[in-house]
Write a protein that holds these residues in place. Sequence first.
Motif, PDB file in Angstrom:
ATOM      1  N   SER A  51       0.829  -1.215   0.000  1.00 53.95           N
ATOM      2  CA  SER A  51       0.000   0.000   0.000  1.00 53.95           C
ATOM      3  C   SER A  51       0.857   1.256   0.000  1.00 53.95           C
ATOM      4  O   SER A  51       0.533   2.241  -0.665  1.00 53.95           O
ATOM      5  N   GLN A  52       1.943   1.216   0.755  1.00 58.79           N
ATOM      6  CA  GLN A  52       2.839   2.374   0.812  1.00 58.79           C
ATOM      7  C   GLN A  52       3.438   2.660  -0.562  1.00 58.79           C
ATOM      8  O   GLN A  52       3.445   3.810  -1.022  1.00 58.79           O
ATOM      9  N   GLN A  53       3.921   1.633  -1.246  1.00 59.96           N
ATOM     10  CA  GLN A  53       4.554   1.834  -2.554  1.00 59.96           C
ATOM     11  C   GLN A  53       3.528   2.234  -3.611  1.00 59.96           C
ATOM     12  O   GLN A  53       3.805   3.083  -4.467  1.00 59.96           O
ATOM     13  N   LEU A  54       2.334   1.650  -3.556  1.00 56.74           N
ATOM     14  CA  LEU A  54       1.273   2.076  -4.477  1.00 56.74           C
ATOM     15  C   LEU A  54       0.905   3.536  -4.224  1.00 56.74           C
ATOM     16  O   LEU A  54       0.649   4.294  -5.171  1.00 56.74           O
ATOM     17  N   GLY A  55       0.916   3.952  -2.973  1.00 53.94           N
ATOM     18  CA  GLY A  55       0.636   5.346  -2.640  1.00 53.94           C
ATOM     19  C   GLY A  55       1.663   6.293  -3.230  1.00 53.94           C
ATOM     20  O   GLY A  55       1.314   7.354  -3.760  1.00 53.94           O
ATOM     21  N   VAL A  56       2.922   5.924  -3.160  1.00 56.94           N
ATOM     22  CA  VAL A  56       3.984   6.756  -3.753  1.00 56.94           C
ATOM     23  C   VAL A  56       3.766   6.862  -5.254  1.00 56.94           C
ATOM     24  O   VAL A  56       3.798   7.963  -5.823  1.00 56.94           O
ATOM     25  N   LEU A  57       3.544   5.731  -5.902  1.00 57.40           N
ATOM     26  CA  LEU A  57       3.342   5.732  -7.355  1.00 57.40           C
ATOM     27  C   LEU A  57       2.113   6.547  -7.750  1.00 57.40           C
ATOM     28  O   LEU A  57       2.125   7.259  -8.763  1.00 57.40           O
ATOM     29  N   ARG A  58       1.082   6.469  -6.949  1.00 54.69           N
ATOM     30  CA  ARG A  58      -0.145   7.235  -7.216  1.00 54.69           C
ATOM     31  C   ARG A  58       0.104   8.731  -7.038  1.00 54.69           C
ATOM     32  O   ARG A  58      -0.267   9.540  -7.898  1.00 54.69           O
ATOM     33  N   ARG A  59       0.740   9.118  -5.940  1.00 53.39           N
ATOM     34  CA  ARG A  59       1.017  10.538  -5.686  1.00 53.39           C
ATOM     35  C   ARG A  59       1.912  11.137  -6.764  1.00 53.39           C
ATOM     36  O   ARG A  59       1.762  12.308  -7.116  1.00 53.39           O
ATOM     37  N   GLU A  60       2.829  10.348  -7.267  1.00 54.42           N
ATOM     38  CA  GLU A  60       3.748  10.834  -8.297  1.00 54.42           C
ATOM     39  C   GLU A  60       3.122  10.804  -9.695  1.00 54.42           C
ATOM     40  O   GLU A  60       3.751  11.207 -10.665  1.00 54.42           O
ATOM     41  N   GLY A  61       1.916  10.298  -9.785  1.00 55.72           N
ATOM     42  CA  GLY A  61       1.210  10.287 -11.065  1.00 55.72           C
ATOM     43  C   GLY A  61       1.662   9.200 -12.021  1.00 55.72           C
ATOM     44  O   GLY A  61       1.401   9.284 -13.223  1.00 55.72           O
ATOM     45  N   LEU A  62       2.335   8.168 -11.501  1.00 52.18           N
ATOM     46  CA  LEU A  62       2.817   7.089 -12.361  1.00 52.18           C
ATOM     47  C   LEU A  62       1.762   6.019 -12.593  1.00 52.18           C
ATOM     48  O   LEU A  62       1.797   5.312 -13.606  1.00 52.18           O
ATOM     49  N   ILE A  63       0.823   5.893 -11.652  1.00 56.88           N
ATOM     50  CA  ILE A  63      -0.274   4.936 -11.810  1.00 56.88           C
ATOM     51  C   ILE A  63      -1.591   5.640 -11.510  1.00 56.88           C
ATOM     52  O   ILE A  63      -1.610   6.688 -10.853  1.00 56.88           O
ATOM     53  N   GLU A  64      -2.670   5.041 -12.002  1.00 56.35           N
ATOM     54  CA  GLU A  64      -4.016   5.562 -11.755  1.00 56.35           C
ATOM     55  C   GLU A  64      -4.868   4.456 -11.160  1.00 56.35           C
ATOM     56  O   GLU A  64      -4.831   3.317 -11.645  1.00 56.35           O
ATOM     57  N   PRO A  65      -5.645   4.787 -10.120  1.00 56.34           N
ATOM     58  CA  PRO A  65      -6.540   3.783  -9.541  1.00 56.34           C
ATOM     59  C   PRO A  65      -7.914   3.816 -10.215  1.00 56.34           C
ATOM     60  O   PRO A  65      -8.320   4.824 -10.785  1.00 56.34           O
ATOM     61  N   ARG A  66      -8.586   2.691 -10.150  1.00 60.62           N
ATOM     62  CA  ARG A  66      -9.979   2.587 -10.588  1.00 60.62           C
ATOM     63  C   ARG A  66     -10.676   1.665  -9.600  1.00 60.62           C
ATOM     64  O   ARG A  66     -10.258   0.536  -9.403  1.00 60.62           O
ATOM     65  N   LYS A  67     -11.715   2.180  -8.976  1.00 60.40           N
ATOM     66  CA  LYS A  67     -12.428   1.377  -7.982  1.00 60.40           C
ATOM     67  C   LYS A  67     -13.593   0.663  -8.660  1.00 60.40           C
ATOM     68  O   LYS A  67     -14.341   1.252  -9.430  1.00 60.40           O
ATOM     69  N   GLN A  68     -13.694  -0.637  -8.374  1.00 60.42           N
ATOM     70  CA  GLN A  68     -14.810  -1.440  -8.859  1.00 60.42           C
ATOM     71  C   GLN A  68     -15.283  -2.299  -7.700  1.00 60.42           C
ATOM     72  O   GLN A  68     -14.575  -3.235  -7.291  1.00 60.42           O
ATOM     73  N   GLY A  69     -16.428  -1.963  -7.173  1.00 60.43           N
ATOM     74  CA  GLY A  69     -16.923  -2.661  -5.989  1.00 60.43           C
ATOM     75  C   GLY A  69     -15.972  -2.419  -4.827  1.00 60.43           C
ATOM     76  O   GLY A  69     -15.621  -1.294  -4.524  1.00 60.43           O
ATOM     77  N   LYS A  70     -15.529  -3.495  -4.211  1.00 62.38           N
ATOM     78  CA  LYS A  70     -14.591  -3.385  -3.085  1.00 62.38           C
ATOM     79  C   LYS A  70     -13.135  -3.378  -3.536  1.00 62.38           C
ATOM     80  O   LYS A  70     -12.245  -3.145  -2.735  1.00 62.38           O
ATOM     81  N   ASN A  71     -12.900  -3.645  -4.802  1.00 65.02           N
ATOM     82  CA  ASN A  71     -11.532  -3.737  -5.315  1.00 65.02           C
ATOM     83  C   ASN A  71     -11.062  -2.430  -5.934  1.00 65.02           C
ATOM     84  O   ASN A  71     -11.855  -1.697  -6.533  1.00 65.02           O
ATOM     85  N   VAL A  72      -9.781  -2.177  -5.777  1.00 63.72           N
ATOM     86  CA  VAL A  72      -9.139  -1.052  -6.456  1.00 63.72           C
ATOM     87  C   VAL A  72      -8.172  -1.647  -7.468  1.00 63.72           C
ATOM     88  O   VAL A  72      -7.321  -2.468  -7.119  1.00 63.72           O
ATOM     89  N   TYR A  73      -8.316  -1.230  -8.711  1.00 59.98           N
ATOM     90  CA  TYR A  73      -7.439  -1.677  -9.792  1.00 59.98           C
ATOM     91  C   TYR A  73      -6.507  -0.544 -10.161  1.00 59.98           C
ATOM     92  O   TYR A  73      -6.892   0.623 -10.150  1.00 59.98           O
ATOM     93  N   TYR A  74      -5.283  -0.897 -10.495  1.00 60.69           N
ATOM     94  CA  TYR A  74      -4.282   0.100 -10.870  1.00 60.69           C
ATOM     95  C   TYR A  74      -3.811  -0.151 -12.292  1.00 60.69           C
ATOM     96  O   TYR A  74      -3.751  -1.289 -12.749  1.00 60.69           O
TER      97      TYR A  74
END
Length: 110
Positions: A60-83
């Motif tokens: 979660s920490q590393q995904l957060g860094v990648l998200r904040r830096e704009g390298l990945i984008e999340p997409r929520k579907q139901g209870k799951n988050v896809y990157y």
Amino acid sequence: MEVEAAIDLKQMQQSAENASQFLRSLANRDRLMLLCHLTEGEACVGDLEALTGIRQPSLSQQLGVLRREGLIEPRKQGKNVYYRIASDNVRAMLAQLYLMFCSQETGNER
């Protein structure tokens, strides 16, 4: 002429800062592994954990860094988050890193 040189220098400094920040975001083994798996397509957190062996809370920490830096984008579907990878620049850099370090042709030479 001096004004133009000063503008070019400021632009060069800003470009160097942007590149430096981008490279810092990539300069982590776990983040690189996550990004490499995401080059294959979108994945949810559970899949990424299974594919990489990175456990919570580090994942979660590393995904957060990648998200904040704009390298990945999340997409929520139901209870799951896809990157997924957020830009062609990230894909291009990962492709180059793959050629340099992972492909059979390079033999993992440095």
